[in-house]
Design a protein around this motif. Structure first.
Motif, PDB file in Angstrom:
ATOM      1  N   THR A 310       0.813  -1.220   0.000  1.00 39.67           N
ATOM      2  CA  THR A 310       0.000   0.000   0.000  1.00 39.67           C
ATOM      3  C   THR A 310       0.844   1.266   0.000  1.00 39.67           C
ATOM      4  O   THR A 310       0.346   2.341  -0.279  1.00 39.67           O
ATOM      5  N   ASP A 311       2.120   1.149   0.322  1.00 45.06           N
ATOM      6  CA  ASP A 311       2.988   2.328   0.360  1.00 45.06           C
ATOM      7  C   ASP A 311       3.652   2.609  -0.982  1.00 45.06           C
ATOM      8  O   ASP A 311       4.524   3.468  -1.068  1.00 45.06           O
ATOM      9  N   ALA A 313       3.143   4.248  -3.544  1.00 46.18           N
ATOM     10  CA  ALA A 313       3.160   5.576  -4.156  1.00 46.18           C
ATOM     11  C   ALA A 313       4.084   6.539  -3.428  1.00 46.18           C
ATOM     12  O   ALA A 313       4.437   7.585  -3.964  1.00 46.18           O
ATOM     13  N   ALA A 314       4.453   6.237  -2.224  1.00 43.21           N
ATOM     14  CA  ALA A 314       5.276   7.177  -1.466  1.00 43.21           C
ATOM     15  C   ALA A 314       6.354   6.412  -0.713  1.00 43.21           C
ATOM     16  O   ALA A 314       6.354   6.345   0.501  1.00 43.21           O
ATOM     17  N   THR A 522      -1.891   5.980 -10.066  1.00 40.46           N
ATOM     18  CA  THR A 522      -1.839   5.588  -8.660  1.00 40.46           C
ATOM     19  C   THR A 522      -3.238   5.351  -8.112  1.00 40.46           C
ATOM     20  O   THR A 522      -3.514   4.345  -7.456  1.00 40.46           O
TER      21      THR A 522
ATOM     22  N   ARG B 182      -1.329   9.680   2.990  1.00 44.44           N
ATOM     23  CA  ARG B 182      -1.519   9.348   1.583  1.00 44.44           C
ATOM     24  C   ARG B 182      -2.966   9.505   1.127  1.00 44.44           C
ATOM     25  O   ARG B 182      -3.296   9.171   0.017  1.00 44.44           O
ATOM     26  N   ASN B 269       2.618  14.448  -1.474  1.00 45.88           N
ATOM     27  CA  ASN B 269       3.163  13.509  -2.436  1.00 45.88           C
ATOM     28  C   ASN B 269       2.097  13.332  -3.511  1.00 45.88           C
ATOM     29  O   ASN B 269       0.962  13.769  -3.323  1.00 45.88           O
ATOM     30  N   PRO B 270       2.452  12.729  -4.643  1.00 45.51           N
ATOM     31  CA  PRO B 270       1.487  12.693  -5.749  1.00 45.51           C
ATOM     32  C   PRO B 270       0.089  12.207  -5.371  1.00 45.51           C
ATOM     33  O   PRO B 270      -0.887  12.632  -5.974  1.00 45.51           O
ATOM     34  N   THR B 271      -0.022  11.356  -4.351  1.00 48.31           N
ATOM     35  CA  THR B 271      -1.370  10.887  -4.020  1.00 48.31           C
ATOM     36  C   THR B 271      -2.201  11.951  -3.328  1.00 48.31           C
ATOM     37  O   THR B 271      -3.419  11.839  -3.268  1.00 48.31           O
TER      38      THR B 271
END
Lengths: 563, 327
Positions: A310-311, A313-314, A522, B182, B269-271
């Motif tokens: 789940t992480d 994207a970052a 994403t 996020r 962040n992009p999200t």
């Protein structure tokens, strides 16, 4: 406290009174006038300097035999994390200590702080300030408006003639390897840097899917090769608790967007790659092709079933390392060196069973190859040492840079100092225990960084014999083979360059487009945006000008092929 | 004496009309005043120089918003392109989102963060125990001195899926872990919330100062008239600090479009771009990372013009409805 309060009250009163002063606004006018006068006086007198294009080899240029090494020079280069772990500057690194002894050149290194965006930021500001060192080592293919513009606008100089005259070793290499020369020459015919050249196919593949073999064994599973096999393996890992701690805390797969876009990680199973690719001379953008929808659909299913981290994207290095060494992550897309090698080394003591191996780039149908895997060109633009217009003695600097391409320099940059970091055994340069089993307990990557630049890169030709020893584990050597064999790589774009205008237009389309793209992909994977919106996503990409971006890439590719 | 004579002479001799004369008169006045109070002028000089060099000087560079600026050609050498960069920005895909995020974050910090300091000050003002009052004050204003980077680091730790907040939520309420940093919908809450936590104590100081400036006889009179603490607060304390509140509010409006860009850069962040990306961060990405200086200057100028307009409007409203004003 009371005392402070009293002062504050006084200040408060003063402030209130002050702002009411009528003269306030007139003082303001006066100040503005003054400032305009001052600004006018300090008018920017900086003008375009001679670009040096074609002029560096005038009839009065010194003869090659008269040119020595420079007495001193300044050198801007980002300090690799593996070097930064042990040294503050490259002056402390074996290769440059030795180089100074040989050439007598005193180098003043300037290292930007941080990594990634921070380096970009400092590079851009340095170029904008016009306050340049003699050498800037950077990936010039990524600079705004491209390398040709960097020459035309007077940041760096064209090196073709200087290389012909004063860099016998480098020019010999280029003449012997016309394919490399083609890559490194711009559309306008400029050679602008001494770059990193990967001297062997074996050095160009270093990233792909890796997976915990010990967990596969525990669950009696085969190494997955197709998307379906991956799905069942990941599901088993999710459900059957291979780390044996009684909790359902395994993370089956970490797949990062950068790898999906960069080398089509997993996406290339469907026959193309999400980003720009070369379909027999026609540029296409994979994400607007139908295959991409299948990829996204599969990924969003995987995410919904808990198969993806789940992480994703970052994520950063620290977090990624923690997931692997914390016995949670089963599979990821990573390197032979700082993936398999690093983690195996880190876990050796704690968990002797720990075993990371490569898996082939997945395909949809068994027995097929993925359309694309990670495989660098011999020249990627990275680590390109260019000479700026501020350099007073470019001939000497060219000669100094050329040393790395000589036989002696080649050994120095790849293997360091004989007797210290390597020994010749039957004509084969073998790294000593100082590197391979460092007495201070440094990992091999960091020990390499202390002596030479082969561990990451630099302006020299990388030697195959480095990777043969660096990738010492059988799993690492196997990985290179597995990844090479499981990808076609025919659709890979060559390193094209755009003109300044094209590059401007391209950047203005792509920067917003990429922001939107990253977010949407994403979110679609995470299920925050439903796949019903997929057509809308494509329509938006079209509306943002993706077709124009493809055209620009096409023109650049046509010019590249015509070189 | 002789100096004074000379000056009066100068004034009478040089009779000029209109603006020129006014400016001249003004100049004479300043010179005269400077001679009389030279040390005061000397003391203010560094401040004036600071403003000239660092605030007004750079305005010269604003022209690049209307040019295709290239560092090698310099300010004057670059080509004029008129409003090209502005129209590019207004038609940009992200224009409305950037504007919306910027305005909303500002608005929320007005609604939630600005009154927080006033409320804390009012509460503290009612506390009679000195030791307790002082410790509360110290504790609440301490975070103001912690670096922003550290604050955001703490925020990341606390809100991570295995962080303390999720642990509590899971343990007490049995809620599944939420990846707060996020989730776009959590961004504004975290941003404003952490801002209040960090700055509430600090911003209450100025209000406390204003409160201790209120004439105690007013309270005594109110007490005699039978007003309780609540009525006293309502009718004496709040009106008493109103001028300060209004001045600070107007100043705050001047910063309306500048919503802690540095903090957002650290947090987003992009999200979370959907709610987190603001004009300031966009300017940073465009200007510094893509070295598109002209475009980014145009966007920045647009932001400043809006903020300036808002400031003028706010001031004239304040002028109409009360006596308190900035100018």
């Amino acid at each position: 406290m009371a005392y402070i309060l009293k002062i504050r009250i006084k200040g408060e009163e003063l402030m209130l009174r002050q702002v009411k002063l009528k003269t306030f606004s007139s003082t303001l006018v006066l100040l503005m006038i003054l400032s305009l006068i001052i600004a006018g006086c300090s008018n920017n007198t900086q003008t375009t300097e001679e670009t040096g294009e074609g002029k560096s080899v005038a009839s009065d240029s010194p003869k090659p035999e008269d040119v020595g090494y420079p007495g001193e020079l300044s050198y801007w280069v980002s300090l690799d994390a593996n070097v930064a772990a042990t040294s503050k500057t490259l002056n402390d690194v074996g290769v440059y200590k030795e180089l100074e002894k040989i050439t007598g050149t005193k180098v003043e290194f300037k290292h930007p702080a941080g990594e990634g965006d921070q380096v970009t930021e400092q590079f851009n500001l340095m170029v904008a300030s016009g306050n340049l060192p003699d050498i800037i080592e950077y990936n010039w293919l990524t600079v705004p408006k491209g390398p040709d513009n960097a020459i035309n606008s007077g940041t760096i100089i064209r090196l073709n003639e200087l290389i012909d005259q004063y860099a016998p070793n480098f020019s010999k290499y280029l003449n012997d390897n016309p394919e490399v020369k083609k890559m490194l020459t711009t559309d306008e015919g400029n050679i602008y840097s001494f770059p990193l050249i990967r001297g062997d196919d074996y050095l160009m593949v270093f990233k792909g899917p890796i997976i915990r073999q010990d967990w596969l064994d525990k669950l009696s599973l085969e190494r997955p090769t197709t998307i379906d096999e991956w799905e069942s393996v990941l599901t088993a890992i999710k459900e059957k608790d291979p780390n044996g701690n009684g909790q359902n805390d395994e993370i089956p797969l970490l797949l990062e967007l950068g790898d999906i876009k960069g080398t089509g990680a997993f996406a290339s199973a469907w026959g193309n790659t999400p980003w720009f690719y070369n379909d027999n001379g026609t540029v296409k953008f994979g994400s607007i092709e139908p295959e991409f929808k299948e990829f996204i659909t599969t990924m969003s299913n995987w995410y919904a079933n808990g198969l993806l981290d789940t992480d994703f994207a970052a994520i950063d290095t620290k977090l990624r390392d923690a997931k692997v060494t914390g016995n949670q992550l089963a599979a990821l897309y990573s390197y032979t060196g700082s993936g398999i090698g690093k983690y195996t080394g880190l876990m050796k003591e704690e968990n002797p069973e720990f075993k990371l191996v490569s898996a082939p780039h997945p395909s949809v149908n068994k027995g097929e190859k993925a359309a694309l895997g990670q495989k660098d060109h011999p020249f990627t633009g990275a680590y390109g040492a260019a000479i700026t217009t501020s350099a007073e003695n470019p001939e000497e600097i060219v000669k100094w840079l050329d040393f790395a391409f000589s036989e002696e320099g080649h050994m120095l940059f790849n293997f360091g100092i004989e007797g210290e970091s390597y020994e010749m055994v039957d004509g084969y340069p073998k790294y000593t225990d100082e590197i391979m089993k460092n007495p201070d307990g440094l990992p091999v990557t960091q020990a390499l960084g202390k002596y030479m630049r082969s561990g990451y890169g630099g302006p020299f030709v990388q030697d195959r014999r480095y990777i043969e020893q660096y990738a010492e584990l059988p799993e690492q050597q196997e990985a290179i083979q597995v990844w090479t064999d499981s990808a076609e790589n025919a659709i890979k774009m060559p390193p094209v360059t755009m003109t300044a205008d094209e590059s401007n237009e391209y950047a203005s389309i792509m920067s917003d487009l990429e922001t939107y793209y990253d977010e949407m992909v994403t979110k679609m994977i995470m299920g925050d945006v439903s796949l019903d919106k997929y057509d809308e996503f494509i329509a938006t990409l079209e509306g943002m000008g993706i077709q124009r971006a493809i055209e620009l890439q096409q023109e650049a590719l046509d010019r590249y092929n015509a070189r | 004496m002789s100096v004074l004579q000379k000056e009066t002479k100068a004034v009478t001799v040089k009779e000029k009309s209109g603006l020129k004369a006014k400016l001249f008169d003004f100049g004479v006045k300043v010179v005269k005043d400077a001679k009389r109070n030279k040390f005061i002028y000397l003391m203010v000089l560094p401040v004036v120089l600071y403003y000239i060099i660092f605030q007004y000087g750079p305005m010269y560079g604003l022209q690049i918003a209307f040019k295709d600026y290239s560092p090698q050609l310099g300010f004057s050498g670059s080509e004029w392109v008129g409003l090209k960069h502005f129209s590019e920005f207004f038609s940009s895909f992200f224009f409305w989102r950037l504007l919306r995020n910027t305005v909303l974050l500002s608005l929320y910090s007005f609604i939630f963060a600005f009154p927080a300091g006033i409320i804390l000050a009012l509460l503290l003002n009612e506390i009679r125990g000195h030791i307790f009052k002082r410790s509360v004050q110290t504790i609440t204003y301490m975070p103001h001195f912690v670096s922003l980077v550290v604050i955001v680091g703490i925020l990341f730790d606390f809100t991570s899926t295995d962080g303390i907040i999720n642990d509590i939520l899971g343990f007490v309420f049995g809620i599944e872990p939420v990846a707060f940093m996020r989730e776009a919908e959590w961004f504004r809450t975290l941003f404003i919330g952490s801002d209040i936590w960090q700055n509430v104590g600090w911003s209450s100081i100025i209000f406390l100062a204003a409160m201790s400036n209120i004439d105690p006889s007013l309270y005594e009179a109110a007490k005699i008239d039978g007003a309780g603490r609540w009525k006293q607060t309502l009718h004496i304390t709040i009106p008493g600090i109103m001028p300060t509140v209004i001045i600070l509010l107007i100043l705050q409006i001047g910063k309306f479009m500048t919503v802690g860009d540095e903090k957002i850069l650290l947090m987003y962040n992009p999200t979370t771009y959907e709610t987190a990306d603001v004009i300031g961060t966009y300017v940073y990405r465009k200007g510094i990372l893509e070295s598109n200086f002209s475009y980014s200057a145009a966007v920045g100028l647009f932001k400043s013009v809006i903020a300036f307009t808002l400031l003028i409007i706010a001031n004239s409203i304040a002028r109409k409805i009360s006596d308190t004003k900035l100018w």
